[in-house]
Design a protein around this motif. Structure first.
Motif, PDB file in Angstrom:
ATOM      1  N   TYR A   1      82.585 -48.401  36.910  1.00 14.73           N
ATOM      2  CA  TYR A   1      81.913 -47.242  36.280  1.00 14.73           C
ATOM      3  C   TYR A   1      80.823 -47.753  35.329  1.00 14.73           C
ATOM      4  O   TYR A   1      79.683 -47.274  35.342  1.00 14.73           O
ATOM      5  CB  TYR A   1      82.983 -46.457  35.529  1.00 14.73           C
ATOM      6  N   MET A   2      81.169 -48.761  34.520  1.00 13.59           N
ATOM      7  CA  MET A   2      80.172 -49.371  33.618  1.00 13.59           C
ATOM      8  C   MET A   2      78.994 -49.932  34.405  1.00 13.59           C
ATOM      9  O   MET A   2      77.834 -49.691  34.077  1.00 13.59           O
ATOM     10  CB  MET A   2      80.804 -50.529  32.839  1.00 13.59           C
TER      11      MET A   2
ATOM     12  N   GLU B   1      87.137 -48.807  35.649  1.00 16.55           N
ATOM     13  CA  GLU B   1      86.350 -48.817  34.411  1.00 16.55           C
ATOM     14  C   GLU B   1      85.153 -49.773  34.506  1.00 16.55           C
ATOM     15  O   GLU B   1      84.052 -49.468  34.050  1.00 16.55           O
ATOM     16  CB  GLU B   1      87.214 -49.197  33.199  1.00 16.55           C
TER      17      GLU B   1
ATOM     18  N   GLY C   1      77.930 -49.208  37.266  1.00 16.53           N
ATOM     19  CA  GLY C   1      77.137 -48.112  37.833  1.00 16.53           C
ATOM     20  C   GLY C   1      76.097 -47.590  36.856  1.00 16.53           C
ATOM     21  O   GLY C   1      74.985 -47.232  37.248  1.00 16.53           O
TER      22      GLY C   1
END
Lengths: 298, 298
Positions: free
Chosen positions: A261-262, A258, A264
């Motif tokens: 992903y953030m 998570e 990114g």
């Protein structure tokens, strides 16, 4: 320095190909390359119907890199790219991003001088000599050199210029490397399916990372790494590029998915290589400030 | 200077909306904006299930621009963007480019200070304050403010910063303009579906080009124009952006389609805005060296 002549041309990457040269890591190798149309267009009035389409999208090679084994990374340092003084562009009906529209086949010869592409009188574009096709053999079978994939191939990445470094996964003994399809200049997307296609010479140096390799080819530029993914659509390529980049972030920082992903969303740029080949190419670009080479190899 | 408070929020663009303010061309207007989550996430332990999802993706407005008529261009000059000192990011299952993977809902509060986003201790990213949502009402019906289209909307273009100028086609009397969803920083693609979502203020000045308008919103930066197209897929958006760019080149140079298509391959870069909303956004970017504003309006 070894020299591989442009007559040593292949039209597909395959582990069954006989090497035309054997080179050692760190050795300098000069590849002469033909233009993507096989040098067949020397006149703007040529009928594209008369071209031998089996002789387009060639690459010079393959070269056997000593000590390269499946699972290694072949590191390709691009030391120099020299291009000829005349390139060619074509439009081909049904091809390119607007292939759904009706238009005519056409060819245009384009002079290149003093660092500029002379598209028209008064319309000069700064050259950015780059490599269109570069890759190694797949593990089995045969991939046409006009295609792209995990082995590299016709990736058409405008950032693949002198001074950059490409990391290719090795799938067969000796890697069986080939390179071709230089462009004097190309914009992201390669809209009409051709760029300024030009013959020339590429000076390379190979190196190896033993026992580790990237999921997709990785391009190292001065300030960033780019993961060069592809797919049947841009959307599919974007998913693959993102997946690989987020996984690399989890390794780099030991983060949960998570958080990676953030991050990114803030620091990984998705950019388009080309959107006109049978497979589309998207690169995920991240600054070296936030990523080390090690996290891109598994 | 007129001020539009952040309490004047809409969740859809529609010609039926009553204007909250009337402004004249050349007048300065300050819009206060709420973050994309409606200011609801103030604590990282919040359950995203408890959020009121009807209160996300709001935009401040709509403002009636005097003299704006259907067929005109609303020119929006972005004079300044000020952002608050705390932003928020979220991951939402099934959302973002990797929505097909399993992951947890999560929220992260992010401090912003001295021109940097403080993602983690030691992980600071330079801010690039930008506008996520900006648009006018469509000709009829209603478009949720989280969507994008020819009217603008949630385009998430990282180049939409202070100093840029946006050209929007006007579809209804007064244009009915609204703006919101500031990001402290966002990479192309907006991978995880959120950026550093932040409340703030945007200072704008409107102008009009009467009787002409762009096919898609056009963003003018210092050195380039970007055509902001969208589609159900990135590939579809790329076709629309290319189509519009090549048509503009035929107008600019009075070229046949084929020549404009070729030139596009060399000078028009296709770039990704976001790949995570119901419609995906691709921009076609061309240097001002090769394109004038006039050829982008029809």
């Amino acid at each position: 320095m070894k020299v591989v002549r442009r007559t040593r041309v292949i039209y597909s990457f395959s582990p069954r190909r006989k090497p035309v040269e054997y080179v050692k890591p760190q050795e300098l190798v000069l590849f002469e390359t033909e233009d993507a149309l096989g040098g067949q267009v020397t006149d703007e009035t040529v009928s594209l119907n008369t071209l031998d389409w089996a002789k387009v999208d060639g690459a010079t090679g393959p070269v056997f890199v000593k000590s390269a084994e499946p699972g290694d990374t072949l590191v390709v340092e691009v030391l120099d790219i020299r291009i000829n003084e005349r390139g060619v562009m074509v439009t081909i009906p049904k091809q390119g991003i607007l292939g759904g529209k009706k238009f005519k086949p056409s060819a245009k010869l384009i002079g290149i001088s003093r660092g500029r592409v002379n598209f028209e009188k008064g319309m000069r574009i700064k050259v950015n000599p780059m490599i269109g096709t570069i890759g190694v053999s797949p593990a089995s079978g045969s991939v046409p050199s006009g295609f792209l994939g995990r082995h590299g191939g016709n990736m058409d990445v405008k950032e693949l210029t002198a001074g950059s470094r490409l990391y290719l996964p090795v799938f067969s003994k000796g890697a069986l490397f080939a390179v071709g399809d230089l462009h004097a200049v190309q914009a992201d997307g390669e809209l009409c399916v051709s760029s300024v296609e030009v013959a020339g010479e590429v000076l390379l140096r190979f190196n190896l990372v033993k026992g580790r390799c990237p999921v997709w080819p990785v391009l190292e530029s001065r300030d960033s790494f780019a993961i060069l993914a592809c797919g049947d659509t841009l959307d599919e390529a974007a998913v693959s590029a993102t997946d690989c980049a987020v996984a690399a972030l989890t390794r780099e920082y030991d983060w949960a998915f998570e958080k990676a992903y953030m991050f990114g969303s803030l620091a990984v740029n998705l950019e388009i290589n080309q959107a006109v080949d049978p497979k589309k190419g998207v690169r995920a670009v991240i600054s070296k400030e936030f990523m080390s080479r090690d996290s891109l190899l598994t």
